[in-house]
Design a protein around this motif. Structure first.
Motif, PDB file in Angstrom:
ATOM      1  N   VAL A  76       5.258  -0.618  -4.513  1.00 46.67           N
ATOM      2  CA  VAL A  76       6.097  -0.359  -3.343  1.00 46.67           C
ATOM      3  C   VAL A  76       6.159  -1.626  -2.499  1.00 46.67           C
ATOM      4  CG1 VAL A  76       6.340   1.006  -1.235  1.00 46.67           C
ATOM      5  CG2 VAL A  76       5.470   2.075  -3.317  1.00 46.67           C
ATOM      6  N   LEU A  77       7.338  -1.974  -2.049  1.00 44.12           N
ATOM      7  CA  LEU A  77       7.541  -3.106  -1.153  1.00 44.12           C
ATOM      8  C   LEU A  77       8.154  -2.576   0.127  1.00 44.12           C
ATOM      9  CD1 LEU A  77       7.858  -6.151  -0.431  1.00 44.12           C
ATOM     10  CD2 LEU A  77      10.111  -6.005  -1.520  1.00 44.12           C
ATOM     11  N   PHE A  78       7.488  -2.835   1.247  1.00 42.36           N
ATOM     12  CA  PHE A  78       8.039  -2.485   2.553  1.00 42.36           C
ATOM     13  C   PHE A  78       8.514  -3.767   3.218  1.00 42.36           C
ATOM     14  CE2 PHE A  78       5.477   1.350   2.227  1.00 42.36           C
ATOM     15  CZ  PHE A  78       6.275   2.284   2.858  1.00 42.36           C
ATOM     16  N   VAL A  79       9.749  -3.773   3.678  1.00 41.30           N
ATOM     17  CA  VAL A  79      10.237  -4.814   4.567  1.00 41.30           C
ATOM     18  C   VAL A  79      10.266  -4.125   5.925  1.00 41.30           C
ATOM     19  CG1 VAL A  79      12.107  -6.394   5.104  1.00 41.30           C
ATOM     20  CG2 VAL A  79      11.569  -5.866   2.716  1.00 41.30           C
ATOM     21  N   ALA A  80       9.203  -4.350   6.691  1.00 44.58           N
ATOM     22  CA  ALA A  80       8.946  -3.542   7.880  1.00 44.58           C
ATOM     23  C   ALA A  80       9.263  -4.286   9.165  1.00 44.58           C
ATOM     24  CB  ALA A  80       7.480  -3.119   7.894  1.00 44.58           C
ATOM     25  N   ASP A  81       9.701  -3.527  10.152  1.00 44.75           N
ATOM     26  CA  ASP A  81       9.868  -4.073  11.494  1.00 44.75           C
ATOM     27  C   ASP A  81       8.506  -4.237  12.157  1.00 44.75           C
ATOM     28  OD1 ASP A  81      12.691  -4.141  11.442  1.00 44.75           O
ATOM     29  OD2 ASP A  81      12.754  -2.007  11.897  1.00 44.75           O
ATOM     30  N   ASP A  82       7.595  -3.333  11.852  1.00 49.18           N
ATOM     31  CA  ASP A  82       6.267  -3.335  12.455  1.00 49.18           C
ATOM     32  C   ASP A  82       5.254  -3.009  11.356  1.00 49.18           C
ATOM     33  OD1 ASP A  82       3.884  -2.825  13.800  1.00 49.18           O
ATOM     34  OD2 ASP A  82       4.813  -1.639  15.381  1.00 49.18           O
ATOM     35  N   ALA A  83       4.700  -4.044  10.730  1.00 47.49           N
ATOM     36  CA  ALA A  83       3.779  -3.851   9.602  1.00 47.49           C
ATOM     37  C   ALA A  83       2.558  -3.032   9.996  1.00 47.49           C
ATOM     38  CB  ALA A  83       3.358  -5.201   9.040  1.00 47.49           C
ATOM     39  N   ARG A  84       2.064  -3.225  11.200  1.00 43.03           N
ATOM     40  CA  ARG A  84       0.896  -2.450  11.642  1.00 43.03           C
ATOM     41  C   ARG A  84       1.194  -0.949  11.647  1.00 43.03           C
ATOM     42  NH1 ARG A  84      -0.940  -6.540  16.280  1.00 43.03           N
ATOM     43  NH2 ARG A  84      -2.185  -7.889  14.948  1.00 43.03           N
ATOM     44  N   GLU A  85       2.387  -0.597  12.106  1.00 42.54           N
ATOM     45  CA  GLU A  85       2.750   0.818  12.122  1.00 42.54           C
ATOM     46  C   GLU A  85       2.796   1.383  10.700  1.00 42.54           C
ATOM     47  OE1 GLU A  85       6.072   3.774  14.061  1.00 42.54           O
ATOM     48  OE2 GLU A  85       6.800   1.880  13.235  1.00 42.54           O
ATOM     49  N   VAL A  86       3.365   0.621   9.776  1.00 48.86           N
ATOM     50  CA  VAL A  86       3.451   1.084   8.389  1.00 48.86           C
ATOM     51  C   VAL A  86       2.045   1.268   7.816  1.00 48.86           C
ATOM     52  CG1 VAL A  86       4.167   0.464   6.041  1.00 48.86           C
ATOM     53  CG2 VAL A  86       5.736   0.130   7.968  1.00 48.86           C
ATOM     54  N   ILE A  87       1.168   0.315   8.036  1.00 51.00           N
ATOM     55  CA  ILE A  87      -0.195   0.414   7.534  1.00 51.00           C
ATOM     56  C   ILE A  87      -0.900   1.629   8.141  1.00 51.00           C
ATOM     57  CG2 ILE A  87      -2.465  -0.713   7.571  1.00 51.00           C
ATOM     58  CD1 ILE A  87      -0.842  -3.397   7.382  1.00 51.00           C
ATOM     59  N   GLU A  88      -0.699   1.834   9.412  1.00 46.59           N
ATOM     60  CA  GLU A  88      -1.285   2.993  10.098  1.00 46.59           C
ATOM     61  C   GLU A  88      -0.768   4.303   9.500  1.00 46.59           C
ATOM     62  OE1 GLU A  88      -0.769   4.549  14.525  1.00 46.59           O
ATOM     63  OE2 GLU A  88      -1.674   2.543  14.444  1.00 46.59           O
ATOM     64  N   LEU A  89       0.540   4.387   9.281  1.00 53.30           N
ATOM     65  CA  LEU A  89       1.148   5.597   8.728  1.00 53.30           C
ATOM     66  C   LEU A  89       0.666   5.849   7.290  1.00 53.30           C
ATOM     67  CD1 LEU A  89       4.753   5.110  10.092  1.00 53.30           C
ATOM     68  CD2 LEU A  89       3.190   6.960  10.731  1.00 53.30           C
ATOM     69  N   LEU A  90       0.473   4.794   6.536  1.00 47.40           N
ATOM     70  CA  LEU A  90       0.009   4.950   5.160  1.00 47.40           C
ATOM     71  C   LEU A  90      -1.443   5.402   5.101  1.00 47.40           C
ATOM     72  CD1 LEU A  90       1.626   1.824   3.510  1.00 47.40           C
ATOM     73  CD2 LEU A  90       2.210   4.230   3.075  1.00 47.40           C
ATOM     74  N   GLY A  91      -2.204   5.081   6.140  1.00 48.84           N
ATOM     75  CA  GLY A  91      -3.601   5.452   6.186  1.00 48.84           C
ATOM     76  C   GLY A  91      -3.866   6.896   6.535  1.00 48.84           C
ATOM     77  N   ARG A  92      -2.853   7.616   6.922  1.00 52.72           N
ATOM     78  CA  ARG A  92      -3.024   9.028   7.334  1.00 52.72           C
ATOM     79  C   ARG A  92      -3.154   9.942   6.159  1.00 52.72           C
ATOM     80  NH1 ARG A  92       1.231   9.427  12.317  1.00 52.72           N
ATOM     81  NH2 ARG A  92       0.262   7.817  13.529  1.00 52.72           N
TER      82      ARG A  92
END
Length: 88
Positions: free
Chosen positions: A72-88
């Motif tokens: 999976v490749l995320f081109v994210a506006d806010d990488a921290r938010e994506v990492i946080e969401l993936l950790g849930r």
């Protein structure tokens, strides 16, 4: 934006995200339309795309689509938010 859509051709599935904070004068759905134009114009299959609004929806869509061993490749506006969401 069309160029970004074209870059996704050849991937198994693409989740295109529109961020309401970065509309730059476009109507809602305008970014999606441009991404899709680029993707389809470069030979992409529209049935292999999902359109969402905002990063939380993008993460949810990806989590529904992926299978074990998927890349999976995320081109994210806010990488921290994506990492946080993936950790849930």
């Amino acid at each position: 934006i069309r160029g970004v859509g074209a870059l996704a051709v050849g991937l198994d599935h693409v989740v295109f995200m529109e961020n309401p904070q970065y509309m730059r004068g476009r109507e809602p759905g305008g970014s999606h339309a441009l991404l899709a134009e680029g993707y389809v114009g470069a030979g992409g299959d529209p049935s292999r795309t999902t359109m969402v609004e905002g990063q939380p929806a993008a993460v949810e869509a990806v989590l529904r689509l992926i299978e074990p061993g998927a890349l999976v490749l995320f081109v994210a506006d806010d990488a921290r938010e994506v990492i946080e969401l993936l950790g849930r």
